[in-house]
Design an enzyme around this catalytic site. Structure first.
Site, PDB file in Angstrom:
ATOM      1  N   SER A 170       0.853  -1.184   0.000  1.00 50.35           N
ATOM      2  CA  SER A 170       0.000   0.000   0.000  1.00 50.35           C
ATOM      3  C   SER A 170       0.898   1.246   0.000  1.00 50.35           C
ATOM      4  O   SER A 170       1.733   1.393  -0.884  1.00 50.35           O
ATOM      5  CB  SER A 170      -0.946  -0.021   1.203  1.00 50.35           C
ATOM      6  N   HIS A 197      -2.526  -1.070  -3.422  1.00 50.69           N
ATOM      7  CA  HIS A 197      -3.696  -0.223  -3.216  1.00 50.69           C
ATOM      8  C   HIS A 197      -3.554   1.056  -4.030  1.00 50.69           C
ATOM      9  O   HIS A 197      -2.714   1.905  -3.731  1.00 50.69           O
ATOM     10  CB  HIS A 197      -3.852   0.128  -1.738  1.00 50.69           C
ATOM     11  N   ASP A 290      -4.689  -4.872   5.706  1.00 51.13           N
ATOM     12  CA  ASP A 290      -4.811  -5.829   4.613  1.00 51.13           C
ATOM     13  C   ASP A 290      -3.598  -6.760   4.569  1.00 51.13           C
ATOM     14  O   ASP A 290      -2.470  -6.336   4.809  1.00 51.13           O
ATOM     15  CB  ASP A 290      -4.940  -5.065   3.290  1.00 51.13           C
TER      16      ASP A 290
END
Length: 350
Positions: A170, A197, A290
């Protein structure tokens, strides 16, 4: 209280961002600027903790301004604000030191600021703790690059047994992916799948840029794409990616998980279910939670788990979640990950 400076050539956007940021009681916009030149002048007299910086501005644009901020005020994290048509410039900004970016709200009457306000506030807060890691050295990468063999010494694989490397990332991920993926040799025998992401459109630019920089083939995944040794598939923004039992990509727009789409957990769980001990899961830098559940599934199904260490990770949310879950075998600085994977494959297969 976190002090923020908002830089945008539009007075309306400056007001919109200021009001949105200050909806969080921990955030305070102490100054605004209408372009890069104005921002650099004001930075001589104020000390913001974070700067949001528009990319497309007159007089001095965001990319030039970012370079000057990095040179004169390297301790201040910068979050770029970009429209979709500036996504290639966003990739350059992330490579030269921007903490992260936010897609610019759009729409002539009703702007979609509500779609990004939570993400903007969270990235501002996370950037404070992450900034200490922004310029961490990866000087070991050069020696690692020299030590990785041009030809990987492994057995021949069939369609049913080549290794699969599954990567989740991310905030800080685009640079981390470049650092990791460029160290793999062209004849690497594994297939790689990445969830980074990012909003729709930006993953296209990321994939194209990495394809130019890497020995491996890198592409944004499409419905029906098949896992192939020596190829990197990157999940498209705004789509969850899973891999079915035939080794093909399946995309969907089911609800966000952990507030993100694509979600690494979906990808990791699908691989764990279908490919078990063939999977090497890797969690790189990133905010949020995540990856931990997916890595747990990989470990429970006989796969192997690698987590980026704090020594190189910009943000330790995703790696920390995975470590807390106990879903890993090895913690490594990012520049050691490719060589370790190669040695792991050689040891396992020879």
């Amino acid at each position: 209280m976190i002090k923020v400076m908002v830089v945008d050539d539009s007075a309306f956007m400056r007001k919109l961002f200021t009001d949105s940021i200050e909806k969080d009681s921990k955030l305070n916009v102490i100054e605004t600027a209408r372009n890069g030149k104005d921002a650099l002048k004001k930075l001589k007299d104020i000390q913001p903790d974070v700067i949001t910086l528009d990319i497309e501005m007159p007089v001095k644009d965001g990319l030039i301004t970012l370079k000057e901020i990095n040179k004169s005020y390297p301790e201040i994290p910068v979050i770029m604000v970009s429209a979709l048509d500036n996504r290639d410039t966003v990739m350059k900004a992330l490579e030269i030191g921007a903490f992260d970016f936010i897609p610019k709200p759009s729409g002539s009457i009703s702007l979609n600021i509500d779609d990004i306000i939570d993400e903007l506030q969270e990235k501002i807060k996370v950037s404070i703790n992450a900034e200490n890691n922004k310029n961490k050295s990866i000087s070991g990468a050069f020696n690692v690059r020299k030590s990785i063999k041009n030809k990987v010494e492994t057995k021949s694989y069939t369609d049913n047994d080549f290794p699969i490397i599954a990567i989740g990332a991310s905030s800080g991920g685009p640079k981390a992916l470049k650092d990791v993926l460029t160290l793999f040799p062209a004849n690497f025998p594994g297939a790689l799948v990445v969830v980074q992401h990012m909003p729709a459109g930006f993953t296209t630019s990321l994939s194209n840029r990495l394809n130019q920089q890497c020995n491996l083939k890198v592409k944004e995944a499409s419905q029906g794409d098949r896992l192939k040794p020596g190829q990197v598939l990157i999940a498209p923004g705004d789509y969850h990616l899973t891999i079915n039992s035939e080794g093909k990509v399946e995309l969907n727009q089911k609800p966000k998980n952990w507030g993100v789409r694509p979600c690494a957990d979906y990808m990791l769980k699908s691989l764990a279910k279908n490919y078990k001990e063939r999977i090497i899961g890797v969690i790189l830098t990133g905010m949020g939670h995540d990856g931990g559940e997916g890595m747990t599934e990989i470990k429970n199904n006989g796969g192997y788990g690698i987590v980026e260490s704090k020594s190189t990770a910009l943000v330790y949310g995703m790696p920390g979640t995975t470590i807390k879950a106990g879903a890993y075998d090895k913690v490594l600085p990012r520049y050691e990950i490719p060589e370790y994977i190669i040695k792991l494959i050689d040891k396992e297969m020879n």
